[in-house]
Design a protein around this motif. Structure first.
Motif, PDB file in Angstrom:
ATOM      1  N   TRP A  76      -4.656  12.936  -8.708  1.00  0.00           N
ATOM      2  CA  TRP A  76      -6.328  12.691  -9.566  1.00  0.00           C
ATOM      3  C   TRP A  76      -4.308  12.785 -10.903  1.00  0.00           C
ATOM      4  O   TRP A  76      -3.751  13.641 -11.360  1.00  0.00           O
ATOM      5  N   VAL A  77      -4.491  10.668 -11.510  1.00  0.00           N
ATOM      6  CA  VAL A  77      -4.118  11.073 -12.597  1.00  0.00           C
ATOM      7  C   VAL A  77      -4.937  10.677 -13.847  1.00  0.00           C
ATOM      8  O   VAL A  77      -5.517  10.271 -13.400  1.00  0.00           O
ATOM      9  N   GLY A  78      -4.761  11.337 -14.712  1.00  0.00           N
ATOM     10  CA  GLY A  78      -5.017  11.472 -15.947  1.00  0.00           C
ATOM     11  C   GLY A  78      -5.550  10.818 -17.132  1.00  0.00           C
ATOM     12  O   GLY A  78      -3.690  10.228 -16.876  1.00  0.00           O
ATOM     13  N   ARG A  79      -5.982   9.913 -18.181  1.00  0.00           N
ATOM     14  CA  ARG A  79      -5.899   9.043 -18.941  1.00  0.00           C
ATOM     15  C   ARG A  79      -5.144   9.278 -19.976  1.00  0.00           C
ATOM     16  O   ARG A  79      -5.965  11.196 -20.592  1.00  0.00           O
ATOM     17  N   THR A  80      -4.314   8.534 -21.063  1.00  0.00           N
ATOM     18  CA  THR A  80      -3.447   9.586 -21.352  1.00  0.00           C
ATOM     19  C   THR A  80      -3.939   8.836 -23.305  1.00  0.00           C
ATOM     20  O   THR A  80      -4.675   7.292 -22.827  1.00  0.00           O
ATOM     21  N   ALA A  81      -3.141   8.799 -24.154  1.00  0.00           N
ATOM     22  CA  ALA A  81      -4.108   7.869 -25.417  1.00  0.00           C
ATOM     23  C   ALA A  81      -3.056   6.474 -25.404  1.00  0.00           C
ATOM     24  O   ALA A  81      -3.910   5.514 -25.920  1.00  0.00           O
ATOM     25  N   ASP A  82      -2.180   6.554 -24.773  1.00  0.00           N
ATOM     26  CA  ASP A  82      -1.908   4.836 -24.171  1.00  0.00           C
ATOM     27  C   ASP A  82      -2.119   3.888 -23.471  1.00  0.00           C
ATOM     28  O   ASP A  82      -2.054   2.522 -23.278  1.00  0.00           O
ATOM     29  N   ASP A  83      -3.322   4.998 -22.286  1.00  0.00           N
ATOM     30  CA  ASP A  83      -3.719   3.895 -21.268  1.00  0.00           C
ATOM     31  C   ASP A  83      -5.000   3.354 -22.274  1.00  0.00           C
ATOM     32  O   ASP A  83      -5.777   3.901 -22.820  1.00  0.00           O
ATOM     33  N   SER A  84      -5.287   1.648 -21.543  1.00  0.00           N
ATOM     34  CA  SER A  84      -6.108   1.231 -22.200  1.00  0.00           C
ATOM     35  C   SER A  84      -6.331   0.112 -20.860  1.00  0.00           C
ATOM     36  O   SER A  84      -6.181   0.055 -19.954  1.00  0.00           O
TER      37      SER A  84
ATOM     38  N   ILE B  89       0.713  -1.355   0.664  1.00  0.00           N
ATOM     39  CA  ILE B  89       0.074  -0.070  -0.049  1.00  0.00           C
ATOM     40  C   ILE B  89       1.200   0.824  -0.387  1.00  0.00           C
ATOM     41  O   ILE B  89       0.435   1.963  -0.778  1.00  0.00           O
ATOM     42  N   ARG B  90       1.876   1.229   0.391  1.00  0.00           N
ATOM     43  CA  ARG B  90       2.886   2.586   0.821  1.00  0.00           C
ATOM     44  C   ARG B  90       3.585   2.656  -0.394  1.00  0.00           C
ATOM     45  O   ARG B  90       4.155   3.724  -0.993  1.00  0.00           O
ATOM     46  N   GLU B  91       4.031   1.220  -1.434  1.00  0.00           N
ATOM     47  CA  GLU B  91       4.104   1.743  -2.761  1.00  0.00           C
ATOM     48  C   GLU B  91       3.800   2.339  -3.549  1.00  0.00           C
ATOM     49  O   GLU B  91       4.149   2.945  -4.092  1.00  0.00           O
ATOM     50  N   ARG B  92       2.789   2.210  -3.140  1.00  0.00           N
ATOM     51  CA  ARG B  92       1.579   2.196  -3.956  1.00  0.00           C
ATOM     52  C   ARG B  92       1.082   3.922  -4.049  1.00  0.00           C
ATOM     53  O   ARG B  92       1.405   4.540  -5.479  1.00  0.00           O
ATOM     54  N   ALA B  93       1.003   4.261  -3.514  1.00  0.00           N
ATOM     55  CA  ALA B  93       1.036   5.289  -2.798  1.00  0.00           C
ATOM     56  C   ALA B  93       2.109   6.284  -3.431  1.00  0.00           C
ATOM     57  O   ALA B  93       2.102   7.868  -3.867  1.00  0.00           O
ATOM     58  N   GLU B  94       3.218   6.283  -2.709  1.00  0.00           N
ATOM     59  CA  GLU B  94       4.618   6.941  -3.526  1.00  0.00           C
ATOM     60  C   GLU B  94       4.469   6.504  -4.397  1.00  0.00           C
ATOM     61  O   GLU B  94       5.346   7.786  -5.362  1.00  0.00           O
ATOM     62  N   GLN B  95       4.279   5.714  -5.559  1.00  0.00           N
ATOM     63  CA  GLN B  95       4.446   5.481  -6.774  1.00  0.00           C
ATOM     64  C   GLN B  95       3.640   7.015  -7.573  1.00  0.00           C
ATOM     65  O   GLN B  95       3.912   6.936  -8.660  1.00  0.00           O
ATOM     66  N   LEU B  96       2.335   6.639  -7.490  1.00  0.00           N
ATOM     67  CA  LEU B  96       1.738   8.067  -7.858  1.00  0.00           C
ATOM     68  C   LEU B  96       1.739   9.383  -6.716  1.00  0.00           C
ATOM     69  O   LEU B  96       1.243  10.167  -6.580  1.00  0.00           O
ATOM     70  N   GLU B  97       3.031   9.856  -5.850  1.00  0.00           N
ATOM     71  CA  GLU B  97       3.419  10.563  -4.744  1.00  0.00           C
ATOM     72  C   GLU B  97       2.403  11.317  -4.326  1.00  0.00           C
ATOM     73  O   GLU B  97       1.667  12.795  -4.031  1.00  0.00           O
ATOM     74  N   GLY B  98       1.947  10.382  -3.644  1.00  0.00           N
ATOM     75  CA  GLY B  98       0.946  10.296  -2.577  1.00  0.00           C
ATOM     76  C   GLY B  98       1.208  10.297  -1.340  1.00  0.00           C
ATOM     77  O   GLY B  98       1.825   9.843  -1.255  1.00  0.00           O
TER      78      GLY B  98
END
Length: 416
Positions: free
Chosen positions: A397-405, A369-378
């Motif tokens: 919040w991290v918005g979706r880009t053209a590469d996200d699916s 959980i801590r690693e996932r939060a740090e990955q998103l700078e949370g």
């Protein structure tokens, strides 16, 4: 070595040999003219036997031009003999040129200074020696100093300029090769880091998914044991639910192992999305857990894939932790996610045993959980507070880009 490389090497050797032959022919011609200034080679403007003897010796000495690249000392020594005899210093300068190319910058400067001194001595000799007027008569000049100075300046300037250009080009090529090697190593390290991160991500997903399913099976197993011992009619329903959860665990495991073998781009993988948080809560309730949940998700279709899966995994692991370490205790879940407010997840349960987490679990879920939060700078706050064990996580919040699916988007679960 491939065919193209072999062909280039052969053509390179042919070109080098052809250039050496051209230099040898040019040197032979130069020596015919330069020997006019060698004492004893001319008598009343007519060549003597010594002239032809000197020229024959010069042809032998000029053979050293074929060894100028690997052994520049050979043309330096041979050219030095010709220069001391009063002939040209063309062969000597060729040797000095290749010596400067093979030397460090400091030594190359010293060799260049030697070349300047040699040219200066040649000018002095042409002006002071009685036989130094051969070339000026050849070029119909009245002043031997002028002709000798012209050749000295031209030859020395050419030597230094060509040497500087070749050294600069070789240095640039060396730097380019070094940069290419560095880029190659950086690409390899980047690929290795990407593979390592992907393996760590899949390992976390395997832990989170199977730990959740197995915790629910453990909870249901306890309920089944009680039901069977007490003759409760719900035993069949509990067993059916356990069977369903077992099948789900196997499906999750197949998906994750398939992703590990084929890569995320070649398999559907496990659908970890904030759209499926409601299903997590329903599964926990079906297993007998008491879960009070408030889930508010907005704009999930505009969320980046990493954010979408992280929200789900954090809730899943926090719920698994509560069910595993506080069986029978009510679990409270609050999850809010929107483009404007970001993400806030809070999961709590009464803390019956302050040492339960450290004694019964490895702590990998909390670390994940801590690693996932740090990955998103949370930020993640996890621990006991006022009789409760709390997992409180927030990140932007991290918005979706053209590469996200997302392979199979599911409808957003209502508040449960």
């Amino acid at each position: 070595m491939d065919t193209s490389s072999s062909a280039r090497a052969v053509w390179g050797r042919i070109a080098t040999t052809a250039w050496s032959i051209a230099l040898y022919v040019l040197g032979s011609i130069v020596e015919v003219l330069a020997l006019m200034s060698v004492p004893g080679t001319r008598n009343d403007d007519e060549s003597t036997g010594a002239h032809y003897a000197y020229w024959a010796v010069s042809l032998i000495l000029w053979a050293s031009v074929f060894f100028r690249r690997r052994h520049p000392i050979a043309p330096i020594a041979a050219g030095g003999v010709l220069a001391l005899a009063g002939s040209s210093y063309f062969l000597l300068f060729l040797g000095l040129h290749h010596a400067m190319l093979r030397s460090s910058m400091k030594n190359a400067v010293r060799i260049g200074a030697v070349a300047v001194v040699i040219a200066l001595l040649s000018v002095i000799r042409a002006g002071l020696a009685p036989w130094g007027d051969g070339l000026d008569r050849l070029f119909l000049a009245e002043n031997p100093w002028l002709v000798s100075a012209f050749f000295a300046i031209a030859s020395t300037g050419t030597l230094l300029a060509v040497t500087a250009i070749v050294r600069s080009r070789r240095t640039g090529d060396a730097h380019q090769r070094t940069a290419e090697v560095a880029r190659g190593r950086a690409d390899q390290l980047g690929d290795e880091l990407a593979r390592r991160n992907e393996r760590e991500r899949i390992a976390r997903d395997i832990h989170d998914t199977l730990a959740h399913r197995l915790s629910l099976l453990s909870l249901q197993g306890g309920a089944l044991e009680v039901a069977v011992a007490g003759g409760d009619s719900r035993a069949v329903e509990i067993a059916r639910t356990m069977r369903s959860e077992s099948h789900r665990a196997l499906d999750d495991l197949r998906g994750l192992l398939g992703e590990l073998r084929a890569g995320p781009a070649e398999t559907e993988g496990v659908q970890a999305s904030m759209r499926s948080i409601g299903e997590l809560v329903r599964s926990a309730r079906a297993a007998g857990a008491t879960v009070d949940a408030m889930i508010m998700v907005e704009g999930a279709d505009r969320a980046a894939a990493i954010l979408d899966s992280t929200v789900y995994r954090v809730v899943q692991e926090a719920l698994t932790n509560a069910v595993k370490h506080a069986q029978g205790a009510p679990v409270s879940i609050y999850a809010e996610a929107s483009p404007g407010a970001g993400v806030r997840i809070r999961v709590s349960n009464p803390l019956r045993d302050a040492s339960a987490v450290s004694e019964r679990g490895s702590g990998a879920g909390i670390v994940g959980i801590r690693e996932r939060a740090e990955q998103l700078e949370g930020e993640a706050w996890i621990g006991a507070h006022e009789g409760e064990f709390i997992v409180d996580v927030s990140f932007p919040w991290v918005g979706r880009t053209a590469d996200d699916s997302i392979a199979h988007p599911a409808p957003i679960s209502p508040d449960v």
